[in-house]
Design a protein around this motif. Structure first.
Motif, PDB file in Angstrom:
ATOM      1  N   CYS A  49      59.156  89.476  58.965  1.00 18.29           N
ATOM      2  CA  CYS A  49      60.456  90.016  58.537  1.00 18.29           C
ATOM      3  C   CYS A  49      61.200  90.471  59.793  1.00 18.29           C
ATOM      4  O   CYS A  49      62.319  90.061  60.038  1.00 18.29           O
ATOM      5  CB  CYS A  49      60.243  91.189  57.579  1.00 18.29           C
ATOM      6  N   LYS A 102      68.069  94.548  61.708  1.00 16.29           N
ATOM      7  CA  LYS A 102      67.561  94.634  60.346  1.00 16.29           C
ATOM      8  C   LYS A 102      68.462  95.478  59.449  1.00 16.29           C
ATOM      9  O   LYS A 102      68.723  96.647  59.740  1.00 16.29           O
ATOM     10  CB  LYS A 102      66.164  95.282  60.338  1.00 16.29           C
ATOM     11  N   HIS A 135      61.501  87.495  49.596  1.00 14.59           N
ATOM     12  CA  HIS A 135      62.418  88.539  49.119  1.00 14.59           C
ATOM     13  C   HIS A 135      62.668  88.411  47.621  1.00 14.59           C
ATOM     14  O   HIS A 135      62.979  89.394  46.958  1.00 14.59           O
ATOM     15  CB  HIS A 135      63.735  88.508  49.909  1.00 14.59           C
ATOM     16  N   GLU A 156      58.053  84.917  54.629  1.00  8.97           N
ATOM     17  CA  GLU A 156      57.645  85.910  55.620  1.00  8.97           C
ATOM     18  C   GLU A 156      56.132  85.866  55.810  1.00  8.97           C
ATOM     19  O   GLU A 156      55.372  85.807  54.842  1.00  8.97           O
ATOM     20  CB  GLU A 156      58.100  87.303  55.178  1.00  8.97           C
ATOM     21  N   ASP A 184      58.463  95.002  55.186  1.00  9.04           N
ATOM     22  CA  ASP A 184      58.103  93.996  54.173  1.00  9.04           C
ATOM     23  C   ASP A 184      56.683  93.444  54.243  1.00  9.04           C
ATOM     24  O   ASP A 184      56.449  92.267  53.934  1.00  9.04           O
ATOM     25  CB  ASP A 184      59.110  92.821  54.225  1.00  9.04           C
ATOM     26  N   GLN A 211      55.127  91.705  50.967  1.00  9.16           N
ATOM     27  CA  GLN A 211      55.523  90.343  50.584  1.00  9.16           C
ATOM     28  C   GLN A 211      55.194  89.318  51.672  1.00  9.16           C
ATOM     29  O   GLN A 211      55.533  88.151  51.534  1.00  9.16           O
ATOM     30  CB  GLN A 211      57.019  90.307  50.239  1.00  9.16           C
TER      31      GLN A 211
HETATM   32 MN    MN Z   1      62.180  90.975  54.895  1.00  9.42          MN
END
Ligand code: MN
Ligand code: PEP
Length: 294
Positions: free
Chosen positions: A59, A88, A229, A255, A266, A269
């Protein structure tokens, strides 16, 4: 790829003119261009061809060590493009905001080391030139899909743009945002479905896979899917990546992290390195079933 001739568009007459003057998308439509757009990058990578494009990476860019370990593994597993955020967009101002210019430099170094083109997010209109100096593809995040000054600025550069669907955007609004970029002179736009907000709480967002065949009918632009996401959960990434390819997506963006438990952003995920290699392997028969390669 053919450049869009803005002068020609202004000279359009009759029905073409009426379409042009309506408030909907035009230059990104199938009526305007019947052949699918293929976006070519360095190193024989392209998006929108018969070969599915696999974009993978953390990410956020966290450190040289982190990025090097992940990039080398992704390259060996067969990824085509490296992703990583240097700027970010975080919900909380207290969360890690990215390494910014240092992150861009690390990404460029990884391109040198691995040969993989890089995609990274640009958050503000004034950073477009800076990010374009380092990246091969500029990403517009979901929170900025309707940041029109940013869309206009990326419309003036000569690098592909990965436009993510706004989390509450309709497909028409999404295509109109792409239209902003193309009408400002940059026809190299890749659409990215990354899930939309619904009442469902089991997943971070709800992946709208029906957008793929809809976009294929309405637009000549390539569309990829970001199952990371869209779901927010590692275990859902692989099945949804396969579903996206089966539904006709031109690529996926996932990711991946070498140590998801320690990821600054993140981690939940992010696929582990070995999960990504397995996914690459398992996507092959799915792609083949719909007449494509990986
Ligand atoms: Mn992300
Ligand atoms: C990302 O891809 O790093 C990202 C922030 O995604 P989104 O804009 O879709 O939330």
């Amino acid at each position: 790829m053919q450049a869009i001739d803005l002068k020609k568009i202004k000279e359009m007459q009759g029905v073409e003119r009426i379409i042009l003057e309506s408030n909907s998308f035009k230059l990104v439509s199938r009526e305007f261009r019947s052949k699918p757009t293929i976006i070519k990058l360095n190193g024989n990578v392209n998006i929108g061809s018969n070969k599915i494009t696999i974009i993978a990476g953390p990410c956020a860019v966290e450190s040289k060590k982190q990025l090097l370990e992940i990039s080398k593994s992704l390259k060996n597993a067969g990824a085509s493009i490296l992703r990583g955020g240097a700027f970010k967009p975080r919900t909380s101002p207290y969360s890690f905001q990215g390494l910014e210019k240092k992150g861009l430099k690390l990404l460029a170094k990884m391109r040198e080391e691995t040969g993989l083109p890089i995609v990274t997010e640009v958050m503000s209109p004034e950073d477009v030139d800076l990010v374009a100096n380092y990246a091969d593809i500029l990403q517009i995040g979901t929170r900025n899909m309707q940041n029109y000054s940013l869309l206009k600025n990326v419309g003036k550069i000569n690098k592909p743009v990965l436009l993510k669907r706004g989390m509450s955007a309709t497909i028409e609004e999404f295509l109109l945002s792409a239209e902003y970029i193309v009408s400002n002179g940059n026809s190299k736009v890749v659409l990215c479905e990354r899930g939309i907000r619904t009442f469902e709480k089991m997943t971070r967002n709800t992946l709208d896979l029906s957008i793929i065949p809809i976009i294929k009918r309405l637009s000549h632009l390539p569309i990829i899917v970001d199952p990371s996401h869209a779901t927010g959960k590692r275990e859902l990434v692989e099945p949804m990546a396969k579903a996206a390819v089966a539904a006709g997506a031109d690529g996926i963006m996932v990711e991946v992290h070498s140590n998801p438990e320690k990821a600054l952003v993140d981690g939940n995920q992010s696929l582990k390195l070995e999960d990504f290699s397995k996914l690459m392997y398992e996507l092959v028969p799915v792609a083949r079933a719909v007449g494509r390669g990986v």
